[in-house]
Design a protein around this motif. Structure first.
Motif, mmCIF file in Angstrom:
data_model
loop_
_atom_site.group_PDB
_atom_site.id
_atom_site.type_symbol
_atom_site.label_atom_id
_atom_site.label_comp_id
_atom_site.label_asym_id
_atom_site.label_seq_id
_atom_site.Cartn_x
_atom_site.Cartn_y
_atom_site.Cartn_z
ATOM 1 N N ALA A 130 37.330 21.865 -19.224
ATOM 2 C CA ALA A 130 37.087 20.617 -18.500
ATOM 3 C C ALA A 130 38.203 20.354 -17.491
ATOM 4 O O ALA A 130 39.310 20.904 -17.592
ATOM 5 N N GLU A 131 37.904 19.528 -16.523
ATOM 6 C CA GLU A 131 38.894 19.123 -15.534
ATOM 7 C C GLU A 131 40.047 18.399 -16.221
ATOM 8 O O GLU A 131 39.854 17.685 -17.207
ATOM 9 N N ASP A 159 33.517 10.663 -18.552
ATOM 10 C CA ASP A 159 33.241 11.001 -17.153
ATOM 11 C C ASP A 159 33.468 12.493 -16.896
ATOM 12 O O ASP A 159 32.652 13.168 -16.256
ATOM 13 N N ILE A 160 34.576 13.003 -17.394
ATOM 14 C CA ILE A 160 34.951 14.388 -17.120
ATOM 15 C C ILE A 160 33.965 15.365 -17.750
ATOM 16 O O ILE A 160 33.639 16.409 -17.171
ATOM 17 N N THR A 161 33.475 15.039 -18.933
ATOM 18 C CA THR A 161 32.569 15.954 -19.648
ATOM 19 C C THR A 161 31.100 15.661 -19.386
ATOM 20 O O THR A 161 30.224 16.274 -20.002
ATOM 21 N N GLY A 162 30.816 14.718 -18.489
ATOM 22 C CA GLY A 162 29.440 14.449 -18.100
ATOM 23 C C GLY A 162 28.632 13.675 -19.123
ATOM 24 O O GLY A 162 27.397 13.735 -19.118
ATOM 25 N N ARG A 163 29.324 12.943 -19.994
ATOM 26 C CA ARG A 163 28.616 12.122 -20.978
ATOM 27 C C ARG A 163 28.557 10.675 -20.499
ATOM 28 O O ARG A 163 29.262 10.271 -19.590
ATOM 29 N N SER A 164 27.732 9.899 -21.139
ATOM 30 C CA SER A 164 27.674 8.471 -20.835
ATOM 31 C C SER A 164 28.037 7.692 -22.092
ATOM 32 O O SER A 164 27.639 8.072 -23.197
ATOM 33 N N ASP A 207 26.842 11.070 -28.649
ATOM 34 C CA ASP A 207 26.907 11.513 -27.264
ATOM 35 C C ASP A 207 27.811 12.726 -27.117
ATOM 36 O O ASP A 207 27.538 13.665 -26.373
#
Length: 450
Positions: free
Chosen positions: A2-3, A370-375, A448
């Protein structure tokens, strides 16, 4: 991979944010300027260094909002609470910690985490790209504070904060002082005797107030017009509000019995709380001060039992800064003008170690999502976390925004269910609702993450 998330500041909020994000699988770099660039208040380069006090305040999770916040942080796997519990000191119903052991343990855990790096040096500009959390606390460096002011287009709000003195236990006269927690709070004998108490007669109290009011104080520099945070007023400012103010505040004589003279009720009592595990240092409770050093030693030695007191640290005062968060931050603590940057901790306008760490916990989780694309679902405002977050990101009036501790006044009212509740029942209803809603939110967040 991840970023990488960059966090500016390794205090309570930055440390907790780093832990939460790394536990979610996100690599983190903590940028900490200490010890290369020092501050007025900090003494070491350790992360999560405690400065003003060694107390996390009440640990009662049924009748106290900060105790509920403790509970929520523990339930979320918070590092700050885990290390606080591991290094707690007897303090009646409060959670006090050995500050040096606590900070060293937090530092060791973070440095040992495979996804966390600690980078020394000062960050003096706002980053243009990448995910960042600014958790620089109330003592943000001048250069970074100026960069924030330039970006937000307004002068930073500020208030003054004060530090209480610490005395060596061996210098307290135990023929005058005695050990007892107020109302004998605590489950063990050690907890019930966690405080040292110094009694005052009425003439001694009046002479102390006179000396306190007359003592030489630290003056603000020209142009410094900020006020004080009411939860951490200097003792002499309280005295200026009325001669009886201290006797009904930190020097109240209730819930205590002097074994040296059990039939004599003190007019006022000064309490000292253990500051380290060895029991060699004690913090004078509520005695934040802006008196000059020479005056402090003279005035505080007027307290019965402290006539020969030796001070490990005298009190002091420093200027704190914080954002007008209701105007500048969105509901996920992002700077509206630069959404790649989140803010967390005291700089957002929360007050207290626990509140600062709690906002770091949320900022770390939100950034990781945000970084891992979850909500993440919105944090329920019925929880201590959610109520505090709601206050700083829109619940408070931006025109009058000031630092705030967590309190039940920030929570949505509870349903009376057919009748008016007493305070204890009402507070229990707040905490029962909050715990259920917090666990449900954590469960959703965990699903999530999977």
């Amino acid at each position: 991979m991840a970023e990488t998330l960059h966090i500016v500041g390794g205090g309570m909020a930055g440390s907790e944010a780093a832990w939460q994000a790394a536990q979610a699988g996100v690599p983190v770099v903590i940028h900490e300027m200490r010890p290369h660039v020092g501050t007025f208040a900090h003494k070491t380069g350790d992360l999560a260094e405690m400065v003003c006090s060694n107390s996390f305040r009440s640990d009662d999770d049924e009748q106290n909002a900060v105790g509920l916040l403790h509970w929520e942080m523990r339930a979320a796997g918070g590092l700050i609470m885990e290390m606080g519990d591991a290094h707690r000191l007897p303090a009646g119903g409060a959670l006090a910690v050995d500050r040096e052991a606590f900070s060293a343990a937090v530092t060791a855990r973070l440095r040992a985490h495979p996804l966390i790096d600690v980078a020394p040096g000062e960050i003096d500009t706002l980053p243009e790209t990448g995910p960042w959390i600014i958790a620089t606390g109330p003592l943000t460096s001048g250069a970074l504070a100026e960069a924030i002011r330039a970006e937000t287009g307004e002068a930073a709000l500020a208030f003054f904060d004060a530090i209480a003195p610490i005395v060596y236990a061996e210098s307290v006269d135990m023929d005058i002082a005695w050990r007892q927690s107020r109302y004998d709070k605590g489950e063990t004998e050690e907890e019930r005797t966690a405080y040292l108490n110094c009694p005052m007669t009425k003439p001694e109290y009046e002479a102390f107030i006179d000396a306190l009011l007359a003592a030489e104080k630290t003056e603000f520099h020209e142009g410094e017009t900020a006020g004080y945070f009411d939860g951490c007023l200097p003792i002499e400012v309280m005295a200026e509000r009325g001669r009886e103010t201290l006797r009904h505040g930190p020097m109240k004589p209730v819930g205590l019995t002097n074994p040296h003279a059990p039939d004599v009720k003190p007019w006022a009592v000064v309490q000292l709380r253990r500051d380290n595990a060895l029991g060699t240092l004690y913090n004078i409770v509520g005695f934040q001060t802006k008196m000059k050093y020479g005056a402090q030693a003279e005035v505080f030695r007027m307290i019965p039992g402290l006539s020969e007191a030796k001070f490990a640290r005298l009190g002091g005062i420093h200027r704190n800064t914080f954002l007008n968060s209701p105007r500048l931050l969105d509901r996920e603590m992002r700077l509206r003008s630069r959404p790649n940057i989140r803010f967390a901790g005291q700089i957002t306008g929360v007050e207290g170690y626990v509140e600062s760490a709690a906002m770091g916990l949320l900022a770390g989780r939100m950034a990781a999502a945000d970084i891992t694309g979850r909500s993440l679902a919105p944090v329920p405002v019925t929880t201590a976390m959610g109520a505090l977050l709601d206050h700083i990101t829109g619940g408070a009036d931006a025109k009058t925004f000031q630092p705030m501790n967590v309190n039940f006044g920030l929570f949505p009212p509870v349903d009376a269910k057919g009748g008016r509740r007493g305070r204890r029942d009402r507070y229990r209803a707040y905490t029962d609702r909050a715990k259920a809603d917090w666990l449900a939110w954590l469960g959703t967040a965990a699903l999530d993450a999977a």
